[in-house]
Write a protein that holds these residues in place. Structure first.
Motif, PDB file in Angstrom:
ATOM      1  N   GLU A 100      41.989  42.697  55.287  1.00 50.79           N
ATOM      2  CA  GLU A 100      42.996  43.365  54.459  1.00 50.79           C
ATOM      3  C   GLU A 100      44.079  42.390  54.024  1.00 50.79           C
ATOM      4  N   LEU A 101      44.598  41.610  54.955  1.00 48.89           N
ATOM      5  CA  LEU A 101      45.643  40.637  54.639  1.00 48.89           C
ATOM      6  C   LEU A 101      45.136  39.585  53.656  1.00 48.89           C
ATOM      7  N   THR A 102      43.921  39.084  53.877  1.00 49.57           N
ATOM      8  CA  THR A 102      43.363  38.050  53.011  1.00 49.57           C
ATOM      9  C   THR A 102      43.126  38.575  51.599  1.00 49.57           C
ATOM     10  N   VAL A 103      42.541  39.767  51.483  1.00 47.25           N
ATOM     11  CA  VAL A 103      42.219  40.330  50.173  1.00 47.25           C
ATOM     12  C   VAL A 103      43.496  40.635  49.380  1.00 47.25           C
ATOM     13  N   VAL A 104      44.461  41.272  50.020  1.00 49.50           N
ATOM     14  CA  VAL A 104      45.709  41.625  49.324  1.00 49.50           C
ATOM     15  C   VAL A 104      46.460  40.360  48.902  1.00 49.50           C
ATOM     16  N   ALA A 105      46.505  39.365  49.785  1.00 48.40           N
ATOM     17  CA  ALA A 105      47.195  38.114  49.445  1.00 48.40           C
ATOM     18  C   ALA A 105      46.514  37.411  48.276  1.00 48.40           C
ATOM     19  N   MET A 106      45.179  37.386  48.270  1.00 51.81           N
ATOM     20  CA  MET A 106      44.459  36.734  47.175  1.00 51.81           C
ATOM     21  C   MET A 106      44.650  37.484  45.860  1.00 51.81           C
ATOM     22  N   LEU A 107      44.622  38.806  45.903  1.00 49.44           N
ATOM     23  CA  LEU A 107      44.848  39.586  44.681  1.00 49.44           C
ATOM     24  C   LEU A 107      46.243  39.317  44.117  1.00 49.44           C
TER      25      LEU A 107
END
Length: 311
Positions: A100-107
């Motif tokens: 969740e943290l990785t996906v939101v940060a990348m978006l």
């Protein structure tokens, strides 16, 4: 397409095996006795011997390695030496928070970085370009854990706008909890993606076919996005893959700074407690992420540039 994918999967097999071997060796050369770390200095020799036998620490190293590899592929990584909880269960509980943290940060990084790169490229050597380059330099220079601490102190402790720990329960609360940690990572990613987009787009816009499109009277927006940005996607795709891996590794420090659950925090706690089983499991998960993300980037190359499948 299928042949290309099979070749990439075949390349990943020795990588996975080497990672498993290195993780196993690293755990065995660490100083100290895991039995003493788990039971404490006051444990009797009989208790220590029973613990080593139960955890398989008395087995020959080659047998321990085989059991470890078999456990990885059968999703049986044993139990934590400290809590006696199932390692796979611990990983499955914490894994969604890290993803969740990785996906939101990348978006957030892509949504901010790509437009900034386009703005800089289309205003070369002008004020917007200078502003984006300064932003990129700041993003490169500031450590993510330091920025995270500043944001935590400012917006969570002083202003009280965001929670200071935890990961949330339902979707809304999880997005609320993840926003500040993701913003920390996204700031650095936006700087990198913005600079990369600028460089790639400037290189494409200098080519003959772009000048030809302009000479034919094509709208500038069509030249930028149809002929420019579309053909700048291949180097940008490579950068996104590297940035995703960097975000994933950066989540370790961010999870500790914001005291939120995740594989990174689980791994750091296990290292402090010398919990071999959890350390091995956590490192294997990160290694698998690297392999999977690289495979996804290889497949994305085909979508961006179909000529690659012929190579």
């Amino acid at each position: 397409m299928a042949r290309y994918l099979l070749l990439r999967l075949a390349d990943a097999v020795p990588t996975v095996f080497l990672v498993l071997l290195l993780v196993f060796i690293a755990m065995r050369i660490l100083p100290g006795d895991p039995a003493i770390a788990a039971l404490g200095d006051m444990a009797t020799p009989e208790q220590l011997a029973l613990f080593r036998e139960r955890m398989g620490l008395n087995d020959p190293l080659w047998l321990q390695f085989i059991n470890f590899v078999v456990g990885v592929f059968t999703l049986d990584l044993g139990n934590s030496m400290m809590s006696n909880q199932n390692v796979v269960g611990l990983i499955l509980y914490n894994l969604p928070y890290t993803i969740e943290l990785t996906v939101v940060a990348m978006l957030m990084g892509v949504i901010a970085g790509v437009p900034l790169g386009v703005l800089a490229a289309t205003n070369r050597n002008k004020l917007p370009d200078s502003g984006v380059r300064v932003f990129s330099l700041i993003g490169y220079a500031i450590p993510d854990f330091y920025l995270g601490a500043l944001l935590l102190i400012t917006f969570a402790l002083n202003l009280g706008w965001f929670p200071i720990n935890g990961g949330g329960t339902d979707f809304a609360s999880r997005m609320y909890h993840v926003f500040l940690p993701a913003l920390t990572l996204a700031f650095v990613k936006a700087a990198f993606i913005g600079r990369l987009t600028r460089t790639s787009l400037l290189e494409v816009l200098s080519r003959d076919y772009v000048r030809t499109a302009r000479a034919k009277g094509a709208k500038e927006s069509r030249v930028i996005y149809r002929h420019g940005l579309r053909n700048a996607l291949l180097p940008l795709t490579t950068g996104l893959g590297l940035s995703t891996l960097a975000t994933l590794s950066g989540s370790v420090a961010i999870e500790m700074v914001f005291n939120r659950p995740g594989i990174g925090k689980l791994l750091i706690s296990a290292i402090a407690e010398r919990d071999y089983a959890v350390i091995q499991g956590g490192v294997v998960v990160f290694a698998m992420f690297v392999v999977v993300i690289n495979l996804l980037m290889d497949l994305l190359y085909i979508v961006v540039d179909p000529r690659i499948r012929m190579k």
